[in-house]
Design a protein around this motif. Structure first.
Motif, PDB file in Angstrom:
ATOM      1  N   PRO A 163       0.721  -1.111   0.115  1.00  0.00           N
ATOM      2  CA  PRO A 163       0.160   0.041  -0.052  1.00  0.00           C
ATOM      3  C   PRO A 163       0.759   1.283   0.326  1.00  0.00           C
ATOM      4  N   LEU A 164       0.459   2.210  -0.782  1.00  0.00           N
ATOM      5  CA  LEU A 164       0.959   3.439  -0.918  1.00  0.00           C
ATOM      6  C   LEU A 164      -0.101   4.579   0.025  1.00  0.00           C
ATOM      7  N   ASP A 165      -1.182   4.456  -0.521  1.00  0.00           N
ATOM      8  CA  ASP A 165      -2.264   5.449   0.267  1.00  0.00           C
ATOM      9  C   ASP A 165      -3.683   4.952   0.243  1.00  0.00           C
ATOM     10  N   VAL A 166      -4.374   5.659   0.802  1.00  0.00           N
ATOM     11  CA  VAL A 166      -6.037   5.265   0.712  1.00  0.00           C
ATOM     12  C   VAL A 166      -6.552   6.592   0.481  1.00  0.00           C
ATOM     13  N   HIS A 167      -7.621   6.692  -0.287  1.00  0.00           N
ATOM     14  CA  HIS A 167      -8.266   7.891  -0.712  1.00  0.00           C
ATOM     15  C   HIS A 167      -9.882   7.490  -0.477  1.00  0.00           C
ATOM     16  N   PRO A 168     -10.353   7.898   0.771  1.00  0.00           N
ATOM     17  CA  PRO A 168     -11.554   7.700   1.003  1.00  0.00           C
ATOM     18  C   PRO A 168     -12.606   8.579   0.645  1.00  0.00           C
ATOM     19  N   LEU A 169     -13.920   8.485   0.777  1.00  0.00           N
ATOM     20  CA  LEU A 169     -14.850   9.352   0.569  1.00  0.00           C
ATOM     21  C   LEU A 169     -15.100  10.377   1.988  1.00  0.00           C
ATOM     22  N   GLY A 170     -15.318  11.428   1.752  1.00  0.00           N
ATOM     23  CA  GLY A 170     -15.477  12.200   2.973  1.00  0.00           C
ATOM     24  C   GLY A 170     -16.600  13.131   2.602  1.00  0.00           C
ATOM     25  N   MET A 171     -17.219  13.832   3.840  1.00  0.00           N
ATOM     26  CA  MET A 171     -18.251  14.865   3.760  1.00  0.00           C
ATOM     27  C   MET A 171     -17.945  16.317   3.589  1.00  0.00           C
ATOM     28  N   PHE A 172     -17.859  16.785   2.131  1.00  0.00           N
ATOM     29  CA  PHE A 172     -17.849  18.357   1.989  1.00  0.00           C
ATOM     30  C   PHE A 172     -18.939  19.103   2.252  1.00  0.00           C
ATOM     31  N   TYR A 173     -18.599  20.076   2.805  1.00  0.00           N
ATOM     32  CA  TYR A 173     -19.678  21.154   3.207  1.00  0.00           C
ATOM     33  C   TYR A 173     -19.368  22.682   2.741  1.00  0.00           C
ATOM     34  N   ASN A 174     -20.598  23.010   2.485  1.00  0.00           N
ATOM     35  CA  ASN A 174     -20.295  24.732   2.231  1.00  0.00           C
ATOM     36  C   ASN A 174     -20.484  25.420   3.468  1.00  0.00           C
ATOM     37  N   LYS A 175     -19.882  25.922   3.940  1.00  0.00           N
ATOM     38  CA  LYS A 175     -20.306  26.592   5.339  1.00  0.00           C
ATOM     39  C   LYS A 175     -21.063  28.063   5.059  1.00  0.00           C
ATOM     40  N   THR A 176     -21.169  28.547   3.835  1.00  0.00           N
ATOM     41  CA  THR A 176     -21.750  29.865   3.637  1.00  0.00           C
ATOM     42  C   THR A 176     -23.401  29.322   3.515  1.00  0.00           C
ATOM     43  N   VAL A 177     -23.526  28.246   2.770  1.00  0.00           N
ATOM     44  CA  VAL A 177     -25.085  27.746   2.728  1.00  0.00           C
ATOM     45  C   VAL A 177     -25.639  27.280   3.926  1.00  0.00           C
ATOM     46  N   LEU A 178     -24.573  26.651   4.787  1.00  0.00           N
ATOM     47  CA  LEU A 178     -25.180  26.221   5.962  1.00  0.00           C
ATOM     48  C   LEU A 178     -25.696  27.330   6.959  1.00  0.00           C
ATOM     49  N   SER A 179     -24.810  28.349   6.952  1.00  0.00           N
ATOM     50  CA  SER A 179     -25.173  29.799   7.501  1.00  0.00           C
ATOM     51  C   SER A 179     -26.390  30.320   7.209  1.00  0.00           C
ATOM     52  N   LYS A 180     -26.786  30.194   5.971  1.00  0.00           N
ATOM     53  CA  LYS A 180     -27.924  30.748   5.353  1.00  0.00           C
ATOM     54  C   LYS A 180     -29.246  30.025   5.926  1.00  0.00           C
ATOM     55  N   ALA A 181     -29.038  28.974   6.307  1.00  0.00           N
ATOM     56  CA  ALA A 181     -29.994  28.108   6.805  1.00  0.00           C
ATOM     57  C   ALA A 181     -30.119  28.012   8.262  1.00  0.00           C
ATOM     58  N   GLY A 182     -29.228  28.671   9.050  1.00  0.00           N
ATOM     59  CA  GLY A 182     -29.402  28.994  10.303  1.00  0.00           C
ATOM     60  C   GLY A 182     -28.648  27.616  11.266  1.00  0.00           C
ATOM     61  N   LEU A 183     -27.723  27.086  10.378  1.00  0.00           N
ATOM     62  CA  LEU A 183     -27.193  25.872  10.887  1.00  0.00           C
ATOM     63  C   LEU A 183     -25.603  26.459  11.355  1.00  0.00           C
ATOM     64  N   ASP A 184     -24.953  25.779  12.173  1.00  0.00           N
ATOM     65  CA  ASP A 184     -23.601  26.181  12.679  1.00  0.00           C
ATOM     66  C   ASP A 184     -22.626  25.557  11.763  1.00  0.00           C
ATOM     67  N   PRO A 185     -21.952  26.522  10.867  1.00  0.00           N
ATOM     68  CA  PRO A 185     -21.006  25.955   9.759  1.00  0.00           C
ATOM     69  C   PRO A 185     -19.638  25.408  10.432  1.00  0.00           C
ATOM     70  N   GLU A 186     -19.574  25.312  11.596  1.00  0.00           N
ATOM     71  CA  GLU A 186     -18.440  24.857  12.279  1.00  0.00           C
ATOM     72  C   GLU A 186     -18.826  23.516  13.180  1.00  0.00           C
ATOM     73  N   LYS A 187     -19.932  23.094  12.970  1.00  0.00           N
ATOM     74  CA  LYS A 187     -20.571  21.768  13.500  1.00  0.00           C
ATOM     75  C   LYS A 187     -21.328  20.926  12.542  1.00  0.00           C
ATOM     76  N   PRO A 188     -20.582  20.408  11.766  1.00  0.00           N
ATOM     77  CA  PRO A 188     -21.254  19.667  10.638  1.00  0.00           C
ATOM     78  C   PRO A 188     -22.109  18.449  11.266  1.00  0.00           C
ATOM     79  N   PRO A 189     -23.315  17.923  10.923  1.00  0.00           N
ATOM     80  CA  PRO A 189     -23.666  16.701  11.303  1.00  0.00           C
ATOM     81  C   PRO A 189     -22.838  15.432  11.357  1.00  0.00           C
ATOM     82  N   THR A 190     -22.892  14.641  12.392  1.00  0.00           N
ATOM     83  CA  THR A 190     -22.268  13.420  12.725  1.00  0.00           C
ATOM     84  C   THR A 190     -22.972  12.223  12.726  1.00  0.00           C
ATOM     85  N   THR A 191     -24.149  12.333  12.836  1.00  0.00           N
ATOM     86  CA  THR A 191     -25.159  11.029  13.008  1.00  0.00           C
ATOM     87  C   THR A 191     -26.333  11.427  11.805  1.00  0.00           C
TER      88      THR A 191
END
Length: 443
Positions: A163-191
């Motif tokens: 093995p050299l590396d792994v390239h996993p899937l992750g959850m990318f999020y747009n902080k500006t869009v989250l803020s527009k919806a009243g969501l905390d852009p620094e605390k993305p959902p985990t569950t």
């Protein structure tokens, strides 16, 4: 699913490589060239003292990762003047077509990189050599990596890749869009509950928060992640039968389809438009590969973040690919080249922090746990999933069977078939392919 690279173009090319292998040699396991690597089994892994050699090194690093590997090779050459590395880079589709023919003609490269889901097929066709003695010479064991990625390079009891590396899937999020919806852009959902609550708030704000892609890149990767999160698996461990149509698979695919039915996603999402929508502020979340990090960094005014996938099911899990070193079969063994190849593989592995900057998670545990890697904030965030990643069974031709699963995901998300019907129909096709492959490559 055979989707182990950085762009949709490369993903589509992997199937071509699998087909090309049919014309190179017969089936079977490690019958070839066990003695080709044995002569240097006790060679020092960090130095090469033999005569000057030139190693042909092939890979498909045509994107931003290419210059990074080139720079590493230049550094290696400066420290090892008696080993010259000639790197040839091809589009992955061309690579997987060229390599078997070149090896069969006695003109193959000395070493290269393969996606982990292509290793077994190439081993069955005797294109690559067993590397158990290389791993032993380099003092590498499962403890130096993570169990899933280390075991993924074993075919019929023999190791064929490092093995050299792994390239996993992750959850990318747009902080500006989250803020527009009243969501905390620094605390993305985990569950799962947090994620659905966030999608509901986004919907109230007129934003479709998760665009469900019907394509292998990245819809099938998302489906696979959810499948394993719900305790399922795509195939039996020995790939004797498919298992993606069982209850966990139906639950996983239904979740994705409901994103469309409930208005959290538009219908008929085009290839890559889910990722573009994130960039343009039209959606909040995009489950995509770690390679997306460097793409998003190009947008200077874009406020974004990345985290591990939320746990929708009963356990954490995420799709991942892995680049792995392989050594190719030669008509005539060259012990000096094989000794030099060990030094090169070990050197690159030990310097994979630089490789991580190209958008990868180092497979080597010591590098991954270093303070320097942890300082790569985005890569480290996705890297937290290292022990929760899954890989397809190490069975020749597995990508052919996985293509049937891709078809089910496509049909269901496009609302052409119910999730259960799509999966059951695809499983029947996959099982026939698995049976054919057992005859083609050897049980």
């Amino acid at each position: 699913m055979s989707t182990n690279n950085l762009t949709r173009r490369h993903v589509l090319g992997l199937g071509v490589g699998a087909l090309a292998l049919a014309g190179c040699g017969g089936g079977g396991g490690p019958r070839q060239a066990a003695t080709q690597t044995g002569a240097q089994a006790t060679a020092a892994p960090t130095t090469y003292t033999g005569p000057a050699v030139t190693l042909a090194f092939w890979n498909g690093f045509t994107g931003g990762d290419g210059p990074v590997m080139k720079k590493l090779i230049e550094q290696f050459s400066g420290e090892n003047p008696n080993i010259k590395i000639n790197m040839n880079v091809y589009q992955w589709a061309d690579y997987y077509t060229k390599v078997p023919g070149a090896v069969a003609a006695g003109q193959g490269p000395d070493l290269g990189i393969m996606h982990v889901d292509s290793v077994a097929t190439n081993a069955a066709r005797q294109v690559v050599l067993p590397l158990d003695d290389v791993a032993k010479a380099l003092n590498l064991t499962e403890a130096d990596f993570s169990p899933p990625v280390w075991q993924a390079g074993v075919y019929k009891g023999a190791r064929y890749s490092i093995p050299l590396d792994v390239h996993p899937l992750g959850m990318f999020y747009n902080k500006t869009v989250l803020s527009k919806a009243g969501l905390d852009p620094e605390k993305p959902p985990t569950t799962g509950d947090e994620y659905m609550a966030a999608l509901e708030e986004l919907k109230k704000a007129g934003i479709q928060g998760h665009w469900a892609s019907p394509f292998p890149f990245t819809g099938s990767q998302q489906f696979g992640s959810l499948l394993y999160q719900h305790g399922g698996q795509a195939f039996a461990d020995d790939a004797s039968v498919s298992r993606f149509a069982e209850e966990p698979g139906v639950t996983a695919l239904t979740w994705l389809v409901e994103l469309v039915n409930k208005g959290y996603s538009p219908k008929n999402v085009g290839q890559d438009t889910d990722f573009i929508a994130l960039q343009q502020g039209k959606t909040a979340f995009n489950w995509n590969g770690i390679w997306s990090i460097n793409t998003l960094r190009e947008f200077k005014d874009l406020e974004w973040g990345v985290a591990a996938l939320p746990q929708i099911g009963s356990q954490p899990a995420a799709w991942a690919g892995s680049h792995q070193f392989v050594v190719f079969k030669q008509r005539t063994a060259d012990d000096n080249k094989l000794a030099a190849a060990k030094v090169f593989i070990n050197w690159i592995s030990n310097h994979s922090l630089e490789w991580a900057k190209a958008g990868q998670v180092p497979a080597r545990k010591s590098i991954r746990e270093s303070a320097e890697f942890q300082a790569l904030k985005e890569q480290a965030a996705i890297g937290t999933q290292i022990d929760d990643l899954y890989f397809p069974p190490s069975v020749a031709g597995i990508g052919d069977a996985a293509a049937a699963m891709d078809q089910a995901v496509n049909a269901a998300i496009l609302l052409r078939k119910s999730p259960k019907d799509a999966l059951v129909e695809a499983a029947a096709k996959a099982d026939k392919i698995l049976e054919a492959n057992r005859k083609k490559y050897g049980a």
